[in-house]
Design a protein around this motif. Structure first.
Motif, short mmCIF file in Angstrom:
data_model
loop_
_atom_site.label_atom_id
_atom_site.label_comp_id
_atom_site.label_asym_id
_atom_site.label_seq_id
_atom_site.Cartn_x
_atom_site.Cartn_y
_atom_site.Cartn_z
N ARG A 59 1.26 8.66 -6.55
CA ARG A 59 1.62 10.28 -6.70
C ARG A 59 2.25 10.61 -7.65
O ARG A 59 2.20 11.49 -8.43
CB ARG A 59 2.24 10.56 -5.47
CG ARG A 59 1.35 10.65 -4.34
CD ARG A 59 1.85 10.63 -2.87
NE ARG A 59 1.19 11.23 -1.99
CZ ARG A 59 1.24 11.19 -0.42
NH1 ARG A 59 2.28 10.37 -0.17
NH2 ARG A 59 0.32 11.61 0.44
N GLU A 60 3.49 9.72 -8.07
CA GLU A 60 4.29 10.06 -9.35
C GLU A 60 3.56 9.90 -10.79
O GLU A 60 3.80 10.64 -11.67
CB GLU A 60 5.45 9.04 -9.15
CG GLU A 60 6.40 9.34 -7.99
CD GLU A 60 7.49 8.55 -7.79
OE1 GLU A 60 7.60 7.52 -8.83
OE2 GLU A 60 8.22 8.45 -7.04
N VAL A 61 2.74 8.82 -10.83
CA VAL A 61 1.94 8.37 -12.11
C VAL A 61 0.95 9.66 -12.08
O VAL A 61 0.58 9.97 -13.42
CB VAL A 61 1.24 7.19 -12.10
CG1 VAL A 61 0.49 6.74 -13.23
CG2 VAL A 61 2.49 6.04 -12.11
N GLN A 101 -9.59 5.21 -2.83
CA GLN A 101 -10.01 5.44 -1.53
C GLN A 101 -9.04 4.90 -0.55
O GLN A 101 -8.84 5.83 0.43
CB GLN A 101 -11.57 5.05 -1.41
CG GLN A 101 -12.61 5.32 -2.26
CD GLN A 101 -13.86 4.60 -2.34
OE1 GLN A 101 -13.64 3.35 -1.97
NE2 GLN A 101 -15.16 5.11 -2.36
N ARG A 102 -8.36 3.82 -0.75
CA ARG A 102 -7.60 3.56 0.25
C ARG A 102 -6.38 4.65 0.35
O ARG A 102 -5.61 4.68 1.32
CB ARG A 102 -7.17 2.00 -0.18
CG ARG A 102 -5.99 1.59 0.73
CD ARG A 102 -6.28 1.49 2.28
NE ARG A 102 -5.06 1.09 2.88
CZ ARG A 102 -4.91 1.30 4.35
NH1 ARG A 102 -5.73 1.94 5.01
NH2 ARG A 102 -3.81 0.56 4.91
N LEU A 103 -5.82 4.66 -0.95
CA LEU A 103 -4.66 5.74 -0.99
C LEU A 103 -4.97 7.21 -0.30
O LEU A 103 -4.13 7.55 0.15
CB LEU A 103 -4.16 5.84 -2.62
CG LEU A 103 -3.80 4.62 -3.02
CD1 LEU A 103 -3.17 4.66 -4.60
CD2 LEU A 103 -2.65 4.00 -2.39
N LEU A 131 -4.66 6.60 3.27
CA LEU A 131 -3.08 6.63 3.75
C LEU A 131 -2.58 7.95 3.70
O LEU A 131 -1.70 8.76 4.55
CB LEU A 131 -2.37 5.75 2.67
CG LEU A 131 -2.56 4.18 3.01
CD1 LEU A 131 -1.93 3.45 1.75
CD2 LEU A 131 -2.49 3.69 4.15
N SER A 132 -3.09 8.93 2.81
CA SER A 132 -2.38 10.00 2.61
C SER A 132 -2.98 10.98 3.81
O SER A 132 -2.12 11.72 4.11
CB SER A 132 -3.06 10.87 1.18
OG SER A 132 -2.19 11.95 1.03
N LEU A 133 -4.24 10.80 3.99
CA LEU A 133 -4.71 11.68 5.32
C LEU A 133 -4.24 11.35 6.53
O LEU A 133 -3.85 11.99 7.38
CB LEU A 133 -6.41 11.35 5.51
CG LEU A 133 -7.21 12.01 4.36
CD1 LEU A 133 -8.51 11.60 4.46
CD2 LEU A 133 -7.15 13.59 4.82
N ASP A 134 -3.82 9.89 6.67
CA ASP A 134 -3.06 9.40 7.69
C ASP A 134 -1.58 10.22 7.92
O ASP A 134 -1.14 10.49 9.14
CB ASP A 134 -2.68 7.77 7.71
CG ASP A 134 -3.87 7.10 7.98
OD1 ASP A 134 -4.82 7.63 8.76
OD2 ASP A 134 -4.04 5.83 7.76
N ASP A 174 0.85 -1.26 0.01
CA ASP A 174 0.07 0.05 -0.10
C ASP A 174 0.92 1.17 -0.26
O ASP A 174 0.65 2.19 -0.64
CB ASP A 174 -0.92 -0.06 1.40
CG ASP A 174 -2.06 -0.77 0.92
OD1 ASP A 174 -2.30 -1.41 -0.14
OD2 ASP A 174 -2.99 -0.79 2.07
N ARG A 175 1.92 1.26 0.78
CA ARG A 175 2.91 2.38 0.66
C ARG A 175 3.61 2.54 -0.52
O ARG A 175 3.63 3.60 -0.92
CB ARG A 175 3.90 2.11 1.77
CG ARG A 175 3.30 2.31 3.39
CD ARG A 175 4.35 2.53 4.21
NE ARG A 175 5.13 1.34 4.35
CZ ARG A 175 5.03 0.27 5.23
NH1 ARG A 175 4.07 0.34 6.09
NH2 ARG A 175 5.85 -0.64 5.55
N ALA A 176 4.10 1.57 -1.26
CA ALA A 176 4.51 1.60 -2.55
C ALA A 176 3.53 2.05 -3.62
O ALA A 176 3.84 3.01 -4.25
CB ALA A 176 4.97 0.30 -2.90
#
Length: 233
Positions: A26-28, A64-66, A69-72, A18-20
């Motif tokens: 973000r890059e894509v 939604q999951r990403l 994670l960004s909000l975290d 998930d972190r990867a």
């Protein structure tokens, strides 16, 4: 075939993936915008597309999951900022941390995914923490008069992307990334310094409102989405 690996190991691997995926997305997204494909994100992250779709049934579920994670990351950076005794260092450190991990670079998916309850709760918590950081800096007399929490959020979003780094990554110029990252860090420092209270000149125009975020992230009705030619997530 049943996965015989221990549950803890499977969970740790899923979290690493998930972190990867978050970094890859973000890059894509920086390169391709809202039309970024799940396949491109998975390839950038080094995650098999089949493995990804076993975990996330749709592109929307993945995003939604990403976003969660960004909000975290935002919340963790804000909590760290508030834990810093010096109000200016706390605010500046929060902004710099958010810029460094690319906060705001998922903005191309705004309006294309349905907000979940978890996203709403974490977004509210992030807003609450940012308000506390800005209020504390203002009351300490270290923040430029007139600067609001929305100003800070928009600044982070603007600084969170780097056309220079994005272009070099797309060109495969790994030999120049460190130099470009150092140049970007200088620009971030210059921009953040503009928030210091020593700058007394009135800011132009009225203060921005939260509508600049809420309206972008509200998913339009299907008819409006089709009329605008936006792809469905």
């Amino acid at each position: 075939m049943t996965d015989s690996r221990p549950r803890g190991r499977r969970q740790a691997e899923a979290e690493r993936n998930d972190r990867a995926l978050l970094q890859a997305a973000r890059e894509v997204l920086a390169a391709d915008g809202a039309h970024a494909s799940v396949a491109a994100i998975a390839a950038r992250a080094g995650v098999g597309i089949g493995s990804l779709y076993r975990r996330y049934r749709t592109k929307e579920e993945l995003f939604q999951r990403l976003l969660v994670l960004s909000l975290d990351q935002w919340i963790a950076a804000a909590e760290q900022g508030l834990a810093t005794d010096d109000p200016w260092e706390g605010l500046a450190g929060f902004i710099t941390a958010c810029v460094e991990f690319g906060q705001g670079t998922l903005s191309p998916v705004a309006g294309t995914v349905e907000g979940t309850q978890e996203m709403r709760v974490k977004n509210d918590r992030g807003d609450e923490l940012l308000d506390a950081l800005v209020t504390r800096a203002g009351e300490a007399g270290v923040l430029r008069p007139g600067v609001t929490a929305v100003d800070v959020s928009l600044l982070i979003e603007q600084l969170g992307s780097s056309p220079l780094l994005d272009q070099l990554r797309k060109q495969g110029r790994g030999d120049m990334l460190a130099e470009a990252a150092a140049a970007r860090a200088r620009l971030v420092a210059i921009a953040v310094d503009g928030l210091r209270a020593v700058h007394r000149e009135p800011l132009p125009g009225p203060a921005p409102t939260g509508r600049l975020f809420t309206e972008r992230w509200r998913r339009p009705p299907a008819s409006a989405e089709a009329a605008a030619g936006q792809p469905s997530a």
